[in-house]
Design a protein around this motif. Structure first.
Motif, PDB file in Angstrom:
ATOM      1  N   ILE A  87      -1.967  -3.150   9.591  1.00  0.00           N
ATOM      2  CA  ILE A  87      -1.285  -2.190   8.711  1.00  0.00           C
ATOM      3  C   ILE A  87      -1.685  -2.437   7.272  1.00  0.00           C
ATOM      4  O   ILE A  87      -1.649  -3.570   6.784  1.00  0.00           O
ATOM      5  CB  ILE A  87       0.244  -2.290   8.875  1.00  0.00           C
ATOM      6  CG1 ILE A  87       0.639  -2.110  10.349  1.00  0.00           C
ATOM      7  CG2 ILE A  87       0.940  -1.238   8.014  1.00  0.00           C
ATOM      8  CD1 ILE A  87       2.116  -2.347  10.630  1.00  0.00           C
ATOM      9  N   VAL A  88      -2.070  -1.362   6.573  1.00  0.00           N
ATOM     10  CA  VAL A  88      -2.463  -1.422   5.163  1.00  0.00           C
ATOM     11  C   VAL A  88      -1.518  -0.524   4.377  1.00  0.00           C
ATOM     12  O   VAL A  88      -1.379   0.665   4.692  1.00  0.00           O
ATOM     13  CB  VAL A  88      -3.917  -0.952   4.969  1.00  0.00           C
ATOM     14  CG1 VAL A  88      -4.319  -1.061   3.503  1.00  0.00           C
ATOM     15  CG2 VAL A  88      -4.868  -1.755   5.845  1.00  0.00           C
ATOM     16  N   PHE A  89      -0.873  -1.083   3.350  1.00  0.00           N
ATOM     17  CA  PHE A  89       0.116  -0.345   2.571  1.00  0.00           C
ATOM     18  C   PHE A  89      -0.462   0.098   1.224  1.00  0.00           C
ATOM     19  O   PHE A  89      -1.426  -0.481   0.720  1.00  0.00           O
ATOM     20  CB  PHE A  89       1.358  -1.204   2.321  1.00  0.00           C
ATOM     21  CG  PHE A  89       2.066  -1.651   3.575  1.00  0.00           C
ATOM     22  CD1 PHE A  89       2.945  -0.807   4.225  1.00  0.00           C
ATOM     23  CD2 PHE A  89       1.834  -2.908   4.115  1.00  0.00           C
ATOM     24  CE1 PHE A  89       3.593  -1.204   5.384  1.00  0.00           C
ATOM     25  CE2 PHE A  89       2.473  -3.323   5.269  1.00  0.00           C
ATOM     26  CZ  PHE A  89       3.362  -2.461   5.905  1.00  0.00           C
ATOM     27  N   GLN A  90       0.187   1.091   0.627  1.00  0.00           N
ATOM     28  CA  GLN A  90      -0.233   1.584  -0.684  1.00  0.00           C
ATOM     29  C   GLN A  90      -0.111   0.510  -1.757  1.00  0.00           C
ATOM     30  O   GLN A  90      -0.962   0.384  -2.632  1.00  0.00           O
ATOM     31  CB  GLN A  90       0.620   2.808  -1.057  1.00  0.00           C
ATOM     32  CG  GLN A  90       0.305   3.389  -2.432  1.00  0.00           C
ATOM     33  CD  GLN A  90       1.138   4.631  -2.726  1.00  0.00           C
ATOM     34  OE1 GLN A  90       1.827   5.149  -1.859  1.00  0.00           O
ATOM     35  NE2 GLN A  90       1.073   5.102  -3.953  1.00  0.00           N
ATOM     36  N   PHE A  92      -0.138  -2.782  -1.440  1.00  0.00           N
ATOM     37  CA  PHE A  92      -0.815  -4.033  -1.084  1.00  0.00           C
ATOM     38  C   PHE A  92       0.108  -5.037  -0.366  1.00  0.00           C
ATOM     39  O   PHE A  92      -0.269  -5.610   0.635  1.00  0.00           O
ATOM     40  CB  PHE A  92      -1.452  -4.717  -2.302  1.00  0.00           C
ATOM     41  CG  PHE A  92      -2.141  -3.792  -3.265  1.00  0.00           C
ATOM     42  CD1 PHE A  92      -2.933  -2.742  -2.797  1.00  0.00           C
ATOM     43  CD2 PHE A  92      -2.008  -3.954  -4.634  1.00  0.00           C
ATOM     44  CE1 PHE A  92      -3.577  -1.880  -3.677  1.00  0.00           C
ATOM     45  CE2 PHE A  92      -2.650  -3.097  -5.516  1.00  0.00           C
ATOM     46  CZ  PHE A  92      -3.427  -2.059  -5.035  1.00  0.00           C
ATOM     47  N   GLN A  93       1.293  -5.302  -0.931  1.00  0.00           N
ATOM     48  CA  GLN A  93       2.268  -6.238  -0.348  1.00  0.00           C
ATOM     49  C   GLN A  93       1.663  -7.618  -0.095  1.00  0.00           C
ATOM     50  O   GLN A  93       1.861  -8.213   0.976  1.00  0.00           O
ATOM     51  CB  GLN A  93       2.881  -5.647   0.933  1.00  0.00           C
ATOM     52  CG  GLN A  93       3.717  -4.400   0.660  1.00  0.00           C
ATOM     53  CD  GLN A  93       4.634  -4.012   1.798  1.00  0.00           C
ATOM     54  OE1 GLN A  93       4.831  -4.759   2.728  1.00  0.00           O
ATOM     55  NE2 GLN A  93       5.208  -2.828   1.703  1.00  0.00           N
ATOM     56  N   ARG A 150      -8.629  -4.604  -0.788  1.00  0.00           N
ATOM     57  CA  ARG A 150      -9.595  -5.205   0.136  1.00  0.00           C
ATOM     58  C   ARG A 150      -8.993  -6.435   0.823  1.00  0.00           C
ATOM     59  O   ARG A 150      -9.229  -6.672   2.013  1.00  0.00           O
ATOM     60  CB  ARG A 150     -10.885  -5.576  -0.600  1.00  0.00           C
ATOM     61  CG  ARG A 150     -11.744  -4.377  -0.974  1.00  0.00           C
ATOM     62  CD  ARG A 150     -12.922  -4.773  -1.847  1.00  0.00           C
ATOM     63  NE  ARG A 150     -13.691  -3.604  -2.221  1.00  0.00           N
ATOM     64  CZ  ARG A 150     -14.715  -3.102  -1.523  1.00  0.00           C
ATOM     65  NH1 ARG A 150     -15.092  -3.712  -0.398  1.00  0.00           N
ATOM     66  NH2 ARG A 150     -15.352  -2.030  -1.919  1.00  0.00           N
ATOM     67  N   VAL A 151      -8.225  -7.220   0.074  1.00  0.00           N
ATOM     68  CA  VAL A 151      -7.528  -8.358   0.683  1.00  0.00           C
ATOM     69  C   VAL A 151      -6.548  -7.851   1.746  1.00  0.00           C
ATOM     70  O   VAL A 151      -6.451  -8.411   2.842  1.00  0.00           O
ATOM     71  CB  VAL A 151      -6.782  -9.188  -0.376  1.00  0.00           C
ATOM     72  CG1 VAL A 151      -5.973 -10.309   0.301  1.00  0.00           C
ATOM     73  CG2 VAL A 151      -7.748  -9.780  -1.396  1.00  0.00           C
ATOM     74  N   ALA A 152      -5.835  -6.772   1.413  1.00  0.00           N
ATOM     75  CA  ALA A 152      -4.878  -6.207   2.370  1.00  0.00           C
ATOM     76  C   ALA A 152      -5.581  -5.729   3.640  1.00  0.00           C
ATOM     77  O   ALA A 152      -5.055  -5.873   4.750  1.00  0.00           O
ATOM     78  CB  ALA A 152      -4.107  -5.061   1.718  1.00  0.00           C
TER      79      ALA A 152
END
Length: 240
Positions: A87-90, A92-93, A150-152
């Motif tokens: 899951i990728v969030f807007q 980043f989290q 990119r980390v996310a």
């Protein structure tokens, strides 16, 4: 070789408590597909994604995601489903008090990784894959927005999932950076993952044509059954 269906929903209804959000949803999505989720705010995109990763219980209809029967899915089995979904969030989290490496290591430990060497090797491989091979020691505040996303994405790939769910992943990024993130997500689909991306950015959709699921009038138009992901050369040409 026939495409492998990884998401299969038939006559699904999505509820939040007793409020009906979506009805008559019948969709098949194959590995390797890139799918845009489009619709107004409140049209049910987030609820749809939450149903796919087990946050909302499927009570009505039939649903199979990555080999898991959503209707029969027990709460204790949800973490196993989520290992098959990135899951990728807007926003980043990311954990702001930890380095990039430690952000990935945190997810690994939480999902059962044990061996330190294997974790370190996998982290380096993931960061290299997303173009951050030399940034593992940095903290999130030392990275640009695009680098944080990119980390996310690397974090979403930790367990080599079959499905990537991206909820407005370019919403906080400038157009040039958004294009780069889209190239990365498309390359992931080319490697056999199903990528579902919720977005309001119609310019991006024009540059990166894919199947569209339209959320309107309380249901989902499933769009074209199969859409080929453009190859890297074509995707690059569409950006220039």
């Amino acid at each position: 070789m026939a495409s492998e269906t990884i998401i299969d929903l038939t006559n699904v209804q999505v509820f939040i408590k007793k409020h009906l959000v979506l009805s008559n949803v019948s969709i098949q999505i194959n590995k390797g597909e890139f799918v845009f989720l489009v619709g107004k705010n409140g049209s049910g995109k987030s609820s749809f994604l939450k149903t796919l990763y087990g946050e909302l219980k499927l009570e009505h209809g039939e649903g199979n995601v990555a080999g898991f029967n959503l209707k029969e899915l027990k709460r204790k089995k949800v973490p196993f489903l989520r290992r098959e979904i990135g899951i990728v969030f807007q926003d980043f989290q990311l954990l702001t008090d930890r380095s990039v490496n430690d952000n990935l290591k945190f997810v690994m430990k939480a999902t059962g990784w044990k061996e330190k060497r294997k974790m370190e090797e996998a982290i380096q491989e993931l960061l290299t894959k997303v173009g951050l091979g030399t940034k593992g020691f940095k903290f999130p505040h030392e990275l640009s927005g695009g680098e944080q996303q990119r980390v996310a994405i690397a974090r979403a790939l930790v367990n080599d999932p079959d499905i990537i769910l991206a909820d407005e992943p370019t919403g906080n990024l400038d157009p040039e950076t958004s294009n780069e993130i889209m190239k990365l997500l498309f390359s992931i689909a080319q490697n056999g993952k199903a990528v579902l991306m919720a977005t309001h950015d119609y310019e991006l959709m024009a540059k990166f044509p894919g199947r569209k699921l339209s959320f309107e009038k309380g249901t989902i138009d499933p769009g074209i059954a199969k859409v080929e992901v453009p190859n890297e050369k074509n995707a690059s040409q569409s950006i220039d």
